[in-house]
Design a protein around this motif. Structure first.
Motif, PDB file in Angstrom:
ATOM      1  N   LEU A   1     -12.237 -11.210  12.593  1.00  0.00           N
ATOM      2  CA  LEU A   1     -12.282 -11.326  11.089  1.00  0.00           C
ATOM      3  C   LEU A   1     -13.856 -12.052  10.543  1.00  0.00           C
ATOM      4  O   LEU A   1     -14.347 -12.003   9.652  1.00  0.00           O
ATOM      5  N   GLN A   2     -14.173 -12.819  11.677  1.00  0.00           N
ATOM      6  CA  GLN A   2     -15.305 -13.483  11.455  1.00  0.00           C
ATOM      7  C   GLN A   2     -16.669 -12.433  11.487  1.00  0.00           C
ATOM      8  O   GLN A   2     -17.737 -12.687  10.594  1.00  0.00           O
TER       9      GLN A   2
ATOM     10  N   GLY B   1     -13.501  -4.526  -4.324  1.00  0.00           N
ATOM     11  CA  GLY B   1     -13.581  -3.240  -3.750  1.00  0.00           C
ATOM     12  C   GLY B   1     -14.403  -3.032  -2.476  1.00  0.00           C
ATOM     13  O   GLY B   1     -14.670  -1.946  -2.038  1.00  0.00           O
ATOM     14  N   ASN B   2     -14.815  -4.338  -2.007  1.00  0.00           N
ATOM     15  CA  ASN B   2     -15.719  -4.241  -0.695  1.00  0.00           C
ATOM     16  C   ASN B   2     -14.926  -4.403   0.478  1.00  0.00           C
ATOM     17  O   ASN B   2     -15.323  -4.080   1.505  1.00  0.00           O
ATOM     18  N   LEU B   3     -13.674  -4.846   0.354  1.00  0.00           N
ATOM     19  CA  LEU B   3     -12.783  -4.903   1.815  1.00  0.00           C
ATOM     20  C   LEU B   3     -11.386  -4.087   1.266  1.00  0.00           C
ATOM     21  O   LEU B   3     -10.610  -4.225   0.370  1.00  0.00           O
ATOM     22  N   TYR B   4     -11.166  -3.251   2.356  1.00  0.00           N
ATOM     23  CA  TYR B   4     -10.083  -2.523   2.254  1.00  0.00           C
ATOM     24  C   TYR B   4      -8.964  -3.081   3.113  1.00  0.00           C
ATOM     25  O   TYR B   4      -9.350  -3.443   4.445  1.00  0.00           O
ATOM     26  N   LEU B   5      -7.707  -3.484   2.500  1.00  0.00           N
ATOM     27  CA  LEU B   5      -6.857  -4.154   3.552  1.00  0.00           C
ATOM     28  C   LEU B   5      -5.420  -3.104   3.400  1.00  0.00           C
ATOM     29  O   LEU B   5      -4.930  -2.831   2.382  1.00  0.00           O
ATOM     30  N   GLU B   6      -4.975  -3.058   4.708  1.00  0.00           N
ATOM     31  CA  GLU B   6      -3.676  -2.489   4.696  1.00  0.00           C
ATOM     32  C   GLU B   6      -2.828  -3.005   5.887  1.00  0.00           C
ATOM     33  O   GLU B   6      -3.107  -3.241   6.890  1.00  0.00           O
ATOM     34  N   GLN B   7      -1.592  -3.246   5.314  1.00  0.00           N
ATOM     35  CA  GLN B   7      -0.386  -3.669   6.319  1.00  0.00           C
ATOM     36  C   GLN B   7       0.112  -2.327   6.774  1.00  0.00           C
ATOM     37  O   GLN B   7       0.527  -1.431   6.241  1.00  0.00           O
TER      38      GLN B   7
ATOM     39  N   ALA C   1     -16.093  -3.458   4.226  1.00  0.00           N
ATOM     40  CA  ALA C   1     -15.378  -3.561   5.684  1.00  0.00           C
ATOM     41  C   ALA C   1     -13.789  -3.129   5.272  1.00  0.00           C
ATOM     42  O   ALA C   1     -13.301  -3.190   4.054  1.00  0.00           O
ATOM     43  N   ALA C   2     -13.059  -2.964   6.406  1.00  0.00           N
ATOM     44  CA  ALA C   2     -11.644  -2.496   6.227  1.00  0.00           C
ATOM     45  C   ALA C   2     -10.837  -3.155   7.525  1.00  0.00           C
ATOM     46  O   ALA C   2     -11.263  -3.402   8.610  1.00  0.00           O
ATOM     47  N   LEU C   3      -9.457  -3.636   7.298  1.00  0.00           N
ATOM     48  CA  LEU C   3      -8.763  -4.415   7.816  1.00  0.00           C
ATOM     49  C   LEU C   3      -7.599  -3.707   8.022  1.00  0.00           C
ATOM     50  O   LEU C   3      -7.085  -3.600   7.007  1.00  0.00           O
ATOM     51  N   PHE C   4      -7.136  -3.171   9.165  1.00  0.00           N
ATOM     52  CA  PHE C   4      -5.968  -2.667   9.281  1.00  0.00           C
ATOM     53  C   PHE C   4      -5.081  -3.269  10.395  1.00  0.00           C
ATOM     54  O   PHE C   4      -5.279  -3.526  11.398  1.00  0.00           O
ATOM     55  N   VAL C   5      -4.242  -4.174   9.578  1.00  0.00           N
ATOM     56  CA  VAL C   5      -3.277  -5.086  10.408  1.00  0.00           C
ATOM     57  C   VAL C   5      -1.863  -4.643  10.798  1.00  0.00           C
ATOM     58  O   VAL C   5      -1.129  -4.602   9.782  1.00  0.00           O
TER      59      VAL C   5
END
Length: 505
Positions: free
Chosen positions: A289-290, A332-338, A302-306
């Protein structure tokens, strides 16, 4: 139009992803077989095939021998579809004389009469509609009426030549309910699409398809995952990284922490993959995440797939560390998905990652963690192949990827559940170690394909100020085993380490 030109034209199925697998669709004027056990989505694909043709002005005919017209229309309505006047649904109903026991013939088998009557009804419906697209559902009924393999083959051949005479594209459906091992139609059909359903020990059923035959045309071989949801069937073509080559100007990507960048020899290279290994709770997610936070501060996306952590807890935790992920997501700069590993197939996950990278043109992807990704895999040997293709694809799109893997154990000799270190361009290793009665954390870089990196081990801490990385632990040995020994020659070295820890708090 020449015959050769006509033979190369394709009728698109309209099923998302399936036309990609078929390299365009079904070649017009030919007969195709769509087979699979009940519940695998054959009728849904067939309806989508006819609706797509109707939207292009091509009349369609659905000949059903097993379902009623009402059932078909209700099934279409469940996906939000309406079968308009361009699509004729013809329900083959046995003649009343065949249902009356008093009128059964004694000199001929009733199956002979039923097969002839059924064929006449099918041809009559075709003559009236003169469609460009035909669905015949299902072959199991014709197979039972034919009674022998020879009569069955001749009947299907006769239908094929009849439909071909009028240039119709035909989709035959086989539910494999009578003879699952019967391959009679495989040699007759121009192409064969097989649908399969898998039932894992836990979680939702998984569906996949493969094109086992397509005469005179290239197609994407192997298995491809697909899902049936409201709106129809969606196919997720198997990702082939070699099809997405592009040249990129690569530069070092900073983590936003000067000491970590020094450890990495200036940062990680853009368009590379970084694997972060360590025991549970060591800080693997924080390191990943850093890098995502640093990318956002540079104005990138960026995109985070958690897989493992609930998003609400993740956002609360990172906000206390100074990561402004909430604001970045709203902007809209970060895509987050669980990701729910029990409900999502690996093919669908790869498709989601690819869609985000292609649509948003983001430069940083975090997958946390591969342990959760592994849970979505029915076979571990295929996991490495999936990861390899996904990483190669992301690298060639210029996206920098960060993956985390939790190792078994806390100190000493630890092993990862799956060996993927050779796939990553950079490997960061996190460890717990004990010193002066306190549990501490250490970070080292054990691999970097592009450029040099420090061979030192540094202590790090996670606190209100986020991630803090200290100076190299030159005065210790055995840190990676968890119980180091001090080999420094002077006391101030150890004292400086302690002071560094206090400051990190």
């Amino acid at each position: 139009m020449s015959t050769d030109a006509a033979s190369t034209r394709t009728a698109r199925t309209g099923v998302p992803g399936l036309d990609d697998v078929l390299m365009g669709g079904l070649t017009e004027g030919n007969l195709f077989l769509l087979e699979g056990t009940p519940g695998t989505g054959k009728t849904t694909i067939a309806l989508r095939f006819l609706i797509t043709g109707a939207q292009a002005g091509e009349p369609g005919l659905y000949i059903t021998l097993s379902e009623t017209e009402k059932e078909l229309r209700n099934g279409a309505a469940s996906h939000g579809w309406v079968l308009d006047d361009n699509i004729v649904v013809f329900e083959v109903v046995p003649p009343e004389s065949l249902l009356d026991a008093d009128q059964h013939q004694t000199l001929l088998y009733s199956s002979d009469l039923e097969l002839g009557e059924t064929t006449e009804l099918i041809l009559g419906a075709f003559e009236r509609a003169r469609p460009k697209r035909v669905v015949l559902d299902s072959l199991s009924e014709i197979r039972l009426l034919a009674q022998s393999s020879l009569r069955y083959r001749r009947q299907v051949l006769a239908l094929k030549h009849y439909f071909s005479r009028y240039g119709a594209t035909v989709l035959l459906i086989d539910d494999l309910s009578s003879e699952a091992a019967d391959k009679t139609v495989h040699s007759i059909a121009h192409g064969v699409i097989k649908l399969e359903e898998l039932s894992p020990d836990y979680g939702a059923q998984r569906r996949r398809l493969k094109v086992s035959k397509y005469r005179g045309r290239a197609f994407r071989g192997g298995y491809h995952d697909f899902a049936i949801r409201a709106g129809g069937v969606s196919v997720f073509p198997r990702l082939v990284a070699a099809e997405h080559r592009r040249r990129l100007a690569r530069a070092d990507v900073s983590s936003g922490v000067a000491e970590l960048d020094s450890l990495l020899g200036g940062g990680v290279e853009q368009g590379s993959s970084t694997l972060i290994l360590g025991p549970a709770g060591a800080g693997k997610s924080t390191f990943a995440l850093q890098f995502a936070s640093a990318a956002l501060k540079r104005g990138e996306k960026a995109a985070l797939f958690v897989f493992d952590e609930e998003l609400g807890l993740l956002l609360d935790r990172t906000q206390k560390m100074g990561f402004e992920f909430d604001a970045a997501s709203e902007a809209g700069n970060l895509y987050l998905e669980q990701i729910d590993a029990a409900e999502l197939s690996p093919g669908e996950f790869a498709q989601r990652v690819r869609a985000v990278v292609d649509d948003v043109q983001l430069k940083t992807v975090v997958i946390d963690s591969l342990n959760g990704y592994q849970a979505a895999m029915p076979q571990e040997n295929a996991l490495v192949l999936h990861i390899h293709e996904l990483l190669q694809y992301l690298n060639r799109q210029g996206a920098t990827t960060f993956l985390t893997v939790a190792q078994h154990g806390l100190v000493g000799d630890m092993r990862a559940p799956v060996e993927v270190t050779y796939l990553a361009d950079t490997v960061i290793l996190l460890r717990y170690f004990e010193a002066l009665g306190r549990v501490r954390r250490a970070v080292s870089v054990i691999k970097k394909r592009m450029g040099r990196h420090e061979e030192t081990i540094r202590e790090f801490r996670i606190g209100q100020a986020g991630l803090t990385v200290g100076a190299p632990l030159d005065g210790f040995q055995g840190v990676l085993h968890g119980v180091p020994t001090f080999v420094g020659t002077t006391g101030p070295l150890l004292k400086s380490v302690v002071a560094g820890n206090d400051n990190a708090d």
